[in-house]
Motif scaffolding. Sequence first.
Motif, PDB file in Angstrom:
ATOM      1  N   LEU A  27       0.826  -1.210   0.000  1.00  0.00           N
ATOM      2  CA  LEU A  27       0.000   0.000   0.000  1.00  0.00           C
ATOM      3  C   LEU A  27       0.856   1.254   0.000  1.00  0.00           C
ATOM      4  CD1 LEU A  27      -2.797  -1.065   2.481  1.00  0.00           C
ATOM      5  CD2 LEU A  27      -2.961  -0.836   0.007  1.00  0.00           C
ATOM      6  N   ALA A  28       1.939   1.236   0.749  1.00  0.00           N
ATOM      7  CA  ALA A  28       2.782   2.424   0.837  1.00  0.00           C
ATOM      8  C   ALA A  28       3.601   2.628  -0.431  1.00  0.00           C
ATOM      9  CB  ALA A  28       3.718   2.308   2.042  1.00  0.00           C
ATOM     10  N   LEU A  29       4.083   1.540  -1.013  1.00  0.00           N
ATOM     11  CA  LEU A  29       4.927   1.664  -2.203  1.00  0.00           C
ATOM     12  C   LEU A  29       4.125   1.836  -3.493  1.00  0.00           C
ATOM     13  CD1 LEU A  29       7.588  -1.070  -1.388  1.00  0.00           C
ATOM     14  CD2 LEU A  29       7.831   1.398  -1.155  1.00  0.00           C
ATOM     15  N   LEU A  30       2.958   1.212  -3.564  1.00  0.00           N
ATOM     16  CA  LEU A  30       2.189   1.231  -4.803  1.00  0.00           C
ATOM     17  C   LEU A  30       0.855   1.956  -4.691  1.00  0.00           C
ATOM     18  CD1 LEU A  30       2.733  -2.489  -5.871  1.00  0.00           C
ATOM     19  CD2 LEU A  30       3.939  -0.481  -6.706  1.00  0.00           C
ATOM     20  N   GLY A  31       0.532   2.450  -3.516  1.00  0.00           N
ATOM     21  CA  GLY A  31      -0.775   3.055  -3.295  1.00  0.00           C
ATOM     22  C   GLY A  31      -1.075   4.260  -4.162  1.00  0.00           C
ATOM     23  N   ASP A  32      -0.092   5.091  -4.463  1.00  0.00           N
ATOM     24  CA  ASP A  32      -0.351   6.306  -5.237  1.00  0.00           C
ATOM     25  C   ASP A  32       0.145   6.200  -6.675  1.00  0.00           C
ATOM     26  OD1 ASP A  32       2.293   6.213  -4.592  1.00  0.00           O
ATOM     27  OD2 ASP A  32       2.475   8.335  -4.073  1.00  0.00           O
ATOM     28  N   ARG A  33       0.561   5.006  -7.085  1.00  0.00           N
ATOM     29  CA  ARG A  33       1.068   4.816  -8.447  1.00  0.00           C
ATOM     30  C   ARG A  33       0.060   4.037  -9.278  1.00  0.00           C
ATOM     31  NH1 ARG A  33       6.239   3.603  -5.656  1.00  0.00           N
ATOM     32  NH2 ARG A  33       7.546   5.428  -5.988  1.00  0.00           N
ATOM     33  N   THR A  34       0.094   4.278 -10.572  1.00  0.00           N
ATOM     34  CA  THR A  34      -0.724   3.513 -11.492  1.00  0.00           C
ATOM     35  C   THR A  34       0.072   2.300 -11.952  1.00  0.00           C
ATOM     36  OG1 THR A  34      -1.771   5.536 -12.260  1.00  0.00           O
ATOM     37  CG2 THR A  34      -2.006   3.598 -13.643  1.00  0.00           C
ATOM     38  N   LEU A  35      -0.534   1.135 -11.839  1.00  0.00           N
ATOM     39  CA  LEU A  35       0.143  -0.082 -12.256  1.00  0.00           C
ATOM     40  C   LEU A  35       0.120  -0.195 -13.774  1.00  0.00           C
ATOM     41  CD1 LEU A  35      -1.321  -2.562  -9.628  1.00  0.00           C
ATOM     42  CD2 LEU A  35       0.924  -1.508  -9.626  1.00  0.00           C
ATOM     43  N   PRO A  36       1.119  -0.833 -14.352  1.00  0.00           N
ATOM     44  CA  PRO A  36       1.134  -0.994 -15.804  1.00  0.00           C
ATOM     45  C   PRO A  36      -0.012  -1.888 -16.278  1.00  0.00           C
ATOM     46  CG  PRO A  36       3.072  -2.021 -14.794  1.00  0.00           C
ATOM     47  CD  PRO A  36       2.319  -1.355 -13.713  1.00  0.00           C
ATOM     48  N   PRO A  37      -0.495  -1.659 -17.489  1.00  0.00           N
ATOM     49  CA  PRO A  37      -1.636  -2.437 -18.001  1.00  0.00           C
ATOM     50  C   PRO A  37      -1.395  -3.946 -18.022  1.00  0.00           C
ATOM     51  CG  PRO A  37      -1.192  -0.569 -19.432  1.00  0.00           C
ATOM     52  CD  PRO A  37      -0.098  -0.614 -18.425  1.00  0.00           C
ATOM     53  N   TRP A  38      -0.183  -4.392 -18.317  1.00  0.00           N
ATOM     54  CA  TRP A  38       0.070  -5.828 -18.365  1.00  0.00           C
ATOM     55  C   TRP A  38      -0.075  -6.455 -16.975  1.00  0.00           C
ATOM     56  CZ3 TRP A  38       3.989  -7.783 -15.407  1.00  0.00           C
ATOM     57  CH2 TRP A  38       4.952  -6.891 -14.973  1.00  0.00           C
ATOM     58  N   LEU A  39       0.311  -5.724 -15.913  1.00  0.00           N
ATOM     59  CA  LEU A  39       0.174  -6.238 -14.562  1.00  0.00           C
ATOM     60  C   LEU A  39      -1.290  -6.248 -14.135  1.00  0.00           C
ATOM     61  CD1 LEU A  39       1.550  -7.302 -12.029  1.00  0.00           C
ATOM     62  CD2 LEU A  39       1.851  -4.942 -11.290  1.00  0.00           C
TER      63      LEU A  39
END
Length: 109
Positions: A27-39
Amino acid sequence: MISDDAPIWTIIVLLGIGTYAIRFSFLALLGDRTLPPWLLRLLRYTPVAVLPGIVAPLVLSPPATDGVFDPARFAAAVAALAIGIVTRSFLTAIAGGAATLYLALWLLN
């Protein structure tokens, strides 16, 4: 005086902290980022991959029969799967599987 339960509670608390740390890190590392479409595309298949792994042992060696294969529970699982595929309704599949289980238990006993 230390109780005999102290090692158990220590393990429970440490596992709780570890679980919290793992979840918080995502949550802290990826919470404010958009994940890539393939993921995101791959993550859509996670429930489909995990659910059979949870259900299959309960159908093939249910704890209710001490791990012995039970044809009634297998028939109920097959019926629920078939009803779910045909109707595309989760609740109808559950109701059909439950009805099949009770009917099969009644007929086989």
